[in-house]
Design a protein around this motif. Sequence first.
Motif, PDB file in Angstrom:
ATOM      1  N   SER A 142       1.031  -1.307  -0.203  1.00  0.00           N
ATOM      2  CA  SER A 142      -0.038  -0.040  -0.078  1.00  0.00           C
ATOM      3  C   SER A 142       0.882   1.351  -0.017  1.00  0.00           C
ATOM      4  O   SER A 142       0.831   2.311  -0.751  1.00  0.00           O
ATOM      5  CB  SER A 142      -0.641  -0.186   1.323  1.00  0.00           C
ATOM      6  OG  SER A 142       0.033   0.108   2.248  1.00  0.00           O
ATOM      7  N   ALA A 143       1.884   0.987   0.430  1.00  0.00           N
ATOM      8  CA  ALA A 143       2.812   2.579   0.683  1.00  0.00           C
ATOM      9  C   ALA A 143       3.278   3.301  -0.541  1.00  0.00           C
ATOM     10  O   ALA A 143       2.851   3.912  -0.952  1.00  0.00           O
ATOM     11  CB  ALA A 143       3.826   2.530   1.886  1.00  0.00           C
ATOM     12  N   ASP A 144       3.667   2.029  -1.362  1.00  0.00           N
ATOM     13  CA  ASP A 144       3.981   2.694  -2.870  1.00  0.00           C
ATOM     14  C   ASP A 144       3.013   3.258  -3.528  1.00  0.00           C
ATOM     15  O   ASP A 144       2.852   3.492  -4.687  1.00  0.00           O
ATOM     16  CB  ASP A 144       4.559   1.190  -3.294  1.00  0.00           C
ATOM     17  CG  ASP A 144       5.525   0.299  -3.077  1.00  0.00           C
ATOM     18  OD1 ASP A 144       6.430   1.474  -2.084  1.00  0.00           O
ATOM     19  OD2 ASP A 144       6.187  -0.652  -3.319  1.00  0.00           O
ATOM     20  N   ARG A 145       1.724   2.226  -3.409  1.00  0.00           N
ATOM     21  CA  ARG A 145       0.534   2.305  -4.386  1.00  0.00           C
ATOM     22  C   ARG A 145       0.039   3.410  -3.669  1.00  0.00           C
ATOM     23  O   ARG A 145      -0.560   4.880  -4.702  1.00  0.00           O
ATOM     24  CB  ARG A 145      -0.387   1.079  -4.316  1.00  0.00           C
ATOM     25  CG  ARG A 145      -1.880   1.762  -4.925  1.00  0.00           C
ATOM     26  CD  ARG A 145      -1.566   1.012  -6.322  1.00  0.00           C
ATOM     27  NE  ARG A 145      -3.243   1.543  -6.899  1.00  0.00           N
ATOM     28  CZ  ARG A 145      -3.165   2.244  -8.363  1.00  0.00           C
ATOM     29  NH1 ARG A 145      -2.361   2.363  -8.520  1.00  0.00           N
ATOM     30  NH2 ARG A 145      -4.618   2.409  -8.339  1.00  0.00           N
ATOM     31  N   LEU A 146       0.126   4.114  -2.612  1.00  0.00           N
ATOM     32  CA  LEU A 146      -0.722   5.353  -2.224  1.00  0.00           C
ATOM     33  C   LEU A 146       1.037   6.381  -2.748  1.00  0.00           C
ATOM     34  O   LEU A 146      -0.292   7.573  -3.103  1.00  0.00           O
ATOM     35  CB  LEU A 146      -0.064   4.766  -0.923  1.00  0.00           C
ATOM     36  CG  LEU A 146      -0.849   6.915   0.371  1.00  0.00           C
ATOM     37  CD1 LEU A 146      -2.059   7.032  -0.416  1.00  0.00           C
ATOM     38  CD2 LEU A 146      -0.130   6.462   1.313  1.00  0.00           C
ATOM     39  N   ARG A 147       1.820   5.954  -2.784  1.00  0.00           N
ATOM     40  CA  ARG A 147       2.882   7.584  -3.093  1.00  0.00           C
ATOM     41  C   ARG A 147       2.809   7.538  -4.877  1.00  0.00           C
ATOM     42  O   ARG A 147       2.685   8.579  -5.227  1.00  0.00           O
ATOM     43  CB  ARG A 147       4.116   6.995  -3.051  1.00  0.00           C
ATOM     44  CG  ARG A 147       5.051   8.191  -2.700  1.00  0.00           C
ATOM     45  CD  ARG A 147       6.512   7.918  -2.253  1.00  0.00           C
ATOM     46  NE  ARG A 147       6.825   6.983  -0.576  1.00  0.00           N
ATOM     47  CZ  ARG A 147       7.003   6.495  -0.289  1.00  0.00           C
ATOM     48  NH1 ARG A 147       7.066   5.002  -0.932  1.00  0.00           N
ATOM     49  NH2 ARG A 147       7.012   5.741   0.561  1.00  0.00           N
ATOM     50  N   ALA A 148       2.401   6.012  -5.618  1.00  0.00           N
ATOM     51  CA  ALA A 148       2.288   6.464  -6.841  1.00  0.00           C
ATOM     52  C   ALA A 148       1.133   7.704  -7.128  1.00  0.00           C
ATOM     53  O   ALA A 148       1.023   8.399  -8.228  1.00  0.00           O
ATOM     54  CB  ALA A 148       1.917   5.214  -7.748  1.00  0.00           C
ATOM     55  N   LEU A 149       0.087   6.779  -6.293  1.00  0.00           N
ATOM     56  CA  LEU A 149      -1.564   7.810  -6.766  1.00  0.00           C
ATOM     57  C   LEU A 149      -1.417   9.130  -6.210  1.00  0.00           C
ATOM     58  O   LEU A 149      -1.989  10.175  -7.489  1.00  0.00           O
ATOM     59  CB  LEU A 149      -2.733   7.412  -5.625  1.00  0.00           C
ATOM     60  CG  LEU A 149      -3.941   5.563  -6.158  1.00  0.00           C
ATOM     61  CD1 LEU A 149      -3.741   5.219  -5.004  1.00  0.00           C
ATOM     62  CD2 LEU A 149      -4.099   6.008  -7.019  1.00  0.00           C
TER      63      LEU A 149
END
Lengths: 320, 273
Positions: free
Chosen positions: A120-127
Amino acid sequence: MTAPAPVLSARDLRIVYRAPGAAAPVPVVEDVSFDLHPGRMLALVGESGCGKSVTAAALGGLLPRGMELASGRIDAAPGVLRAGRGLAYVFQDPGECLDPVFRVGRQIVEAMPPADRRHSADRLRALLVQVGFHDPDRVARSYPHQLSGGMQQRAMLAMALAGRPRILVADEPTTALDVTVQARLLRLLADLQRSGNLAVLLITHNLGVVAEVADDLLVMYAGRAVESGPVSLLSSPRHPYVEGLLRALPRLAPDAPPLEGIPGQVPALGRRPAGCPFHPRCPLARPGCATAVPHPTRGPAGHTVACHVRAFPSPSESTP
Amino acid sequence: MTAPAADSPVLLRAEDVRVVYRRAGRRTEAVKGVTFDLREGRCLGIVGESGSGKSSLARALLGLEPDAATGRVLFRGRDVLTMDRDARAAFRREAQMVFQDPLGSLNPRMRAGDALAEVLLVHGRARTRREAAEQASEWLSVVGLDADYAPRYPHELSGGQRQRVNLARSLCTGATFLIADEPVSALDVSVQARILNLMKDLQRTRGITWILIGHDLAVMRAMADDLLVMQSGGCVESGPASAVLFAPRHPYTRTLLSSVPDVPSSLSRRFAT
């Protein structure tokens, strides 16, 4: 014209309002049809009370209390209308979606499907980067009130995208924003739609915004579709209401003609006139307009208009 | 369309107007020294985005920020900020504010005609209820509403009709100077144009001097004779509207101008063949 399969197709939607204790339901939306295609943006345009937001709400089963889909069909690709993941909404007021007591990042993570939560941390940053933040970590740690209106709107967009939707419904997303912020958000929406192959339904009263970013438009008046087709039709609209809207729009251009309003006002729910809903305000109205509802007639390139006076000739009439 | 004389007498002169709010030990400078002249019969547009200080400036010009405003606001040569009570009462009749949301500023329990009659009586424009009612009908007709509207309550009026009542209420004090803060942004496009045209007519036929506060430069193009662009409390550019709009000097003005969506230019850019 190449027409890939629509991700959602709405046909002959009829939405009614049943007031508590009232005998008969009042029609809110009548005979509205449209398709949403991946990678394209359809703008649903109209003044307040024309039924555009109600139409959008019906897609996700979000009709307000007392309203129901009385007839018509909403067909969508498998999974799109399920669980709110295939269809995401962004509203005018970010306060409606963002919870003031939780950090923005946490709220976005909660909107992710289970598969994305594992990283989720990577996905959150990407979003957050995707919606235009240069400092995603700081934004993720912020509470909604620590962000400006435009930043809140982008955070809400990130939350909507977190569910990996196929369709994004944006209801007056820029109305509360300053013009410079509005322009940025519109560009962002258009980018997301193209790069993410997202189908976007933009609800707006602002024809300037429509001409800037939408691919197709459907103009509603008093619950009915009056004109629809590719957005380029705005350079030569057929319906007198659409012509009137364009003449009423203030313009910067030095050669812009003087403003001209449309006489009268949008009829209230339950007081809509018989026949063409626009006839009491229409400069071209003829006696027949007060009795018969005009049905959409088709012209070239998907352009349709519902007007007795400006109807496209039917194929049988044009071939003698 | 003829612009009102650029050499008519100066009605309002703002000199280094500042508005500073102090709350809980914090000092916020909302307006950072704005200076301009407004001549009789002209419309000055003050544009800016949210937080630019435009509404604070408007309030200061009407003497509605007694604790926060400094500088000088000369109305017909007398300083609004330091006026005595009698002068202030006379100023209040001549200078009125028109707000964005008439539903919020009209009393929901008062019929349109009564709302005007009350103002007429308070300001001594009418001596009896009967006289006030007659004058109220006349003012309603000035803003394009016939006598049928006098007995209606605000909720029985459309947004545009409410804004007309609101304008009539500001005018009926005998006002010649109106400050309108986003007067049409709550209205539908088709109605907006008619209210803007009414404001323009009032300027032309009754010689009303306007300050129009707003964020929409396209509206300003239609309305303003002069323009003042504000950003974070300061004036970044001002002058005749045509100069500011068509030969902008300041980068912020240019950014604002390039952000205004325009149907024909968007279409020709996107669909030019």
